[in-house]
Motif scaffolding. Sequence first.
Motif, mmCIF file in Angstrom:
data_model
loop_
_atom_site.group_PDB
_atom_site.id
_atom_site.type_symbol
_atom_site.label_atom_id
_atom_site.label_comp_id
_atom_site.label_asym_id
_atom_site.label_seq_id
_atom_site.Cartn_x
_atom_site.Cartn_y
_atom_site.Cartn_z
ATOM 1 N N MET A 143 -3.651 16.673 9.101
ATOM 2 C CA MET A 143 -4.495 15.879 8.916
ATOM 3 C C MET A 143 -5.241 16.045 7.823
ATOM 4 N N PRO A 144 -5.881 17.484 8.051
ATOM 5 C CA PRO A 144 -7.001 17.414 7.032
ATOM 6 C C PRO A 144 -6.216 17.801 5.344
ATOM 7 N N MET A 145 -4.477 17.243 5.049
ATOM 8 C CA MET A 145 -3.971 17.132 3.856
ATOM 9 C C MET A 145 -4.013 15.990 3.577
ATOM 10 N N VAL A 146 -4.195 14.848 4.607
ATOM 11 C CA VAL A 146 -3.952 13.525 4.084
ATOM 12 C C VAL A 146 -5.301 13.251 4.072
ATOM 13 N N HIS A 147 -6.856 13.897 4.949
ATOM 14 C CA HIS A 147 -7.801 13.422 4.470
ATOM 15 C C HIS A 147 -8.061 14.104 2.661
ATOM 16 N N GLY A 148 -7.726 15.366 2.273
ATOM 17 C CA GLY A 148 -7.605 15.243 1.037
ATOM 18 C C GLY A 148 -7.448 14.542 -0.165
ATOM 19 N N ILE A 149 -5.811 13.576 0.525
ATOM 20 C CA ILE A 149 -5.419 12.966 -0.405
ATOM 21 C C ILE A 149 -6.507 11.645 -0.598
ATOM 22 N N ASN A 150 -7.205 11.627 0.934
ATOM 23 C CA ASN A 150 -7.730 10.250 0.927
ATOM 24 C C ASN A 150 -9.686 10.447 -0.162
ATOM 25 N N GLN A 151 -9.217 12.014 -0.226
ATOM 26 C CA GLN A 151 -10.880 11.588 -0.973
ATOM 27 C C GLN A 151 -9.699 11.381 -2.658
ATOM 28 N N GLU A 152 -9.164 11.646 -3.219
ATOM 29 C CA GLU A 152 -8.287 10.675 -4.435
ATOM 30 C C GLU A 152 -8.081 8.705 -4.338
ATOM 31 N N TYR A 153 -7.656 9.051 -3.445
ATOM 32 C CA TYR A 153 -7.280 7.143 -3.064
ATOM 33 C C TYR A 153 -7.794 6.535 -1.860
ATOM 34 N N GLU A 154 -8.369 5.336 -2.467
ATOM 35 C CA GLU A 154 -8.985 4.446 -1.461
ATOM 36 C C GLU A 154 -7.678 4.249 -0.201
ATOM 37 N N TRP A 155 -8.860 4.195 1.282
ATOM 38 C CA TRP A 155 -8.094 4.348 2.314
ATOM 39 C C TRP A 155 -7.245 3.538 2.146
ATOM 40 N N ARG A 156 -7.785 1.561 2.247
ATOM 41 C CA ARG A 156 -6.111 0.780 2.332
ATOM 42 C C ARG A 156 -4.988 1.056 1.197
ATOM 43 N N ILE A 157 -5.614 2.260 0.011
ATOM 44 C CA ILE A 157 -4.438 2.453 -0.767
ATOM 45 C C ILE A 157 -3.345 3.241 -0.011
ATOM 46 N N LEU A 158 -4.223 4.304 -0.025
ATOM 47 C CA LEU A 158 -3.488 5.554 1.347
ATOM 48 C C LEU A 158 -2.560 5.134 3.066
ATOM 49 N N LEU A 159 -3.690 3.993 3.029
ATOM 50 C CA LEU A 159 -2.370 3.113 4.152
ATOM 51 C C LEU A 159 -1.117 2.232 3.729
ATOM 52 N N ALA A 160 -1.634 1.956 2.535
ATOM 53 C CA ALA A 160 -0.650 1.539 2.274
ATOM 54 C C ALA A 160 0.836 2.392 1.755
ATOM 55 N N ILE A 161 0.527 3.332 1.277
ATOM 56 C CA ILE A 161 1.915 4.128 0.950
ATOM 57 C C ILE A 161 1.886 4.849 2.846
ATOM 58 N N LEU A 162 1.667 5.071 3.271
ATOM 59 C CA LEU A 162 1.522 5.502 4.756
ATOM 60 C C LEU A 162 2.779 4.590 5.036
ATOM 61 N N THR A 163 2.622 3.666 5.037
ATOM 62 C CA THR A 163 3.579 2.346 5.971
ATOM 63 C C THR A 163 4.577 2.713 4.913
ATOM 64 N N ALA A 164 4.575 2.130 4.125
ATOM 65 C CA ALA A 164 5.725 2.725 3.454
ATOM 66 C C ALA A 164 6.975 3.354 3.050
ATOM 67 N N ILE A 165 5.686 4.837 3.298
ATOM 68 C CA ILE A 165 6.567 5.893 3.675
ATOM 69 C C ILE A 165 7.352 5.954 5.322
ATOM 70 N N PHE A 166 6.665 4.916 6.472
ATOM 71 C CA PHE A 166 7.233 4.847 7.664
ATOM 72 C C PHE A 166 8.234 4.249 7.433
ATOM 73 N N ALA A 167 8.225 2.894 6.959
ATOM 74 C CA ALA A 167 9.372 2.234 6.974
ATOM 75 C C ALA A 167 10.504 2.648 5.744
ATOM 76 N N LEU A 168 10.220 3.301 4.797
ATOM 77 C CA LEU A 168 11.539 3.922 4.454
ATOM 78 C C LEU A 168 12.220 5.032 5.068
ATOM 79 N N ALA A 169 11.912 5.496 5.440
ATOM 80 C CA ALA A 169 11.750 6.600 6.439
ATOM 81 C C ALA A 169 12.824 6.263 7.870
#
Length: 523
Positions: A143-169
């Motif tokens: 999770m620290p890697m995900v937190h590192g991404i969260n330092q660059e992107y807003e939480w809602r954007i990160l959630l949208a990216i993770l949701t899209a990756i989950f759907a595609l996978a």
Amino acid sequence: MFKLVVVGGKLRGQEFVLKQGDNVLGRDAECDIVFQVDGVSKKHVTFSVADDVVYIQDNGSANGTFLNGKITKRASVKGTDKIGLPNAILQLVKVQEKKVVVKKKIASPKKLKEESSEDYLAGGASPDNLVGKVFWLFKYKLMPMVHGINQEYEWRILLAILTAIFALATITLTIFPVLQDSKNVLIGEIANRGAHYAEEIGRMNSAALEQRNLERIDTAFLDKEEGVVSYELFDLEGRIVRPITRLNEYTNDPFSVQTREWAQKNKDSNKVKKQLLENGEIGIGKGIMSFNPKTGNPETVGVIAIRFAPRTLVIEASKSSRLYFESLVTSFLVAILFFGVVYYLTLRPIEEIRYKLEDALRGRRRGVDSDLLFEELNPVRNAINTGLQRLRELQKDESEADPNDIESDEAYVNTLIEFMNGAQGPVIVLNSSKNLVKLNSSAEDVCGIRLSMSEGMNILDITKERGFAATLIELCDNSANNGGTSQQGSYELQGKQYGVFVTTLIGKDGFAKGFYISFVLDS
């Protein structure tokens, strides 16, 4: 050992340790307790400690010294007494030094050193059990890697990216293997078809093959077969014998060359070479077998390489692509709905805290609570309520501080004792300082505390188990910080698990006046 705690006024929260003998309090820098508050004399009052007794003596101050609201010159002080000075209210607290000894018994110096060096955000040492280790690795390593991404992107954007990756996978790992299996089945059928053609050539031209006369072989039926793009029949040297338009040429087609090399290495007449080629074609290769009368065994006399582009394969590819695209679109639509639910489900408690905090700051409510169940936010609410309480205290007009500003615990504690008299199970009553006031016989048996030996002592000093005392104090603080609402916990006593319930009586001045602690045996 005794100490003075400032419970009201500008210096609220400060503590002063009293030494044995005389302790002079005043504004003078030479005083034992320097108390820089307007209205306090240079050497205002003396606290004399003689073993377990503390006396106060007013030193002729200009504004006087009050004990429980009454002006006094000299008197003894108990732990529940309130000492009033100009713009300040103090309370005497007895500190049991055995606390430190017990703490050393519970945790060795080595363990304390290890715990003090642990970084909370790093998670400390990894658990020993497998399940705990897996969760520890996920939370503190992945999770620290995900937190590192969260330092660059807003939480809602990160959630949208993770949701899209989950759907595609999810679609790729579930639908794609099914489509691939369907394609493999189709290729297998085409390979069987190519093998049948090779066997048909051998059956129709058995006489020519036995004589090794490949020029007489008839393959005209292949020109009429649906899906056959091209074919080459050649000997083991690579010399083409069919189609007749390329007679005696040497093959240079990559698939034909690979098939010839494959046929030379594989003598099994039943094996078929199949390969996906460019442009969506399928290559099928097989050896042409003939009976050798000299050896009495079949042997490879030629090789056929066929290129197929069956219409069924094109249809299947188009169908698979369409199905994959439709599944992907459907999955993304569901993912968008899922994103909205998770985003607003998480956002609502945060917005609720903000709205109620604004109401509390405007004086419309005393604290921040919630109807939504979000246990992880409880520490945040408790911290906010504590801050609001301190803010209200700081906003009071300190210049008008009076010993009577803070109500006495006595009336409230007596009410709790009346409740306890009608209780069926174990009950403990504490005052605002968490000192023991009363407990019934059931509580004495369950908690191992005797009223005759512990009355008036702090809960930390009368319990043998530090964990039990810490649990009670935490529940008391949470109840006080949440407007006196009941708080629930659990603890094992005498080998049995008990539910612990703490309710606080809040006075008119906004302070906790007493704690009612009850125990219920878990069934």
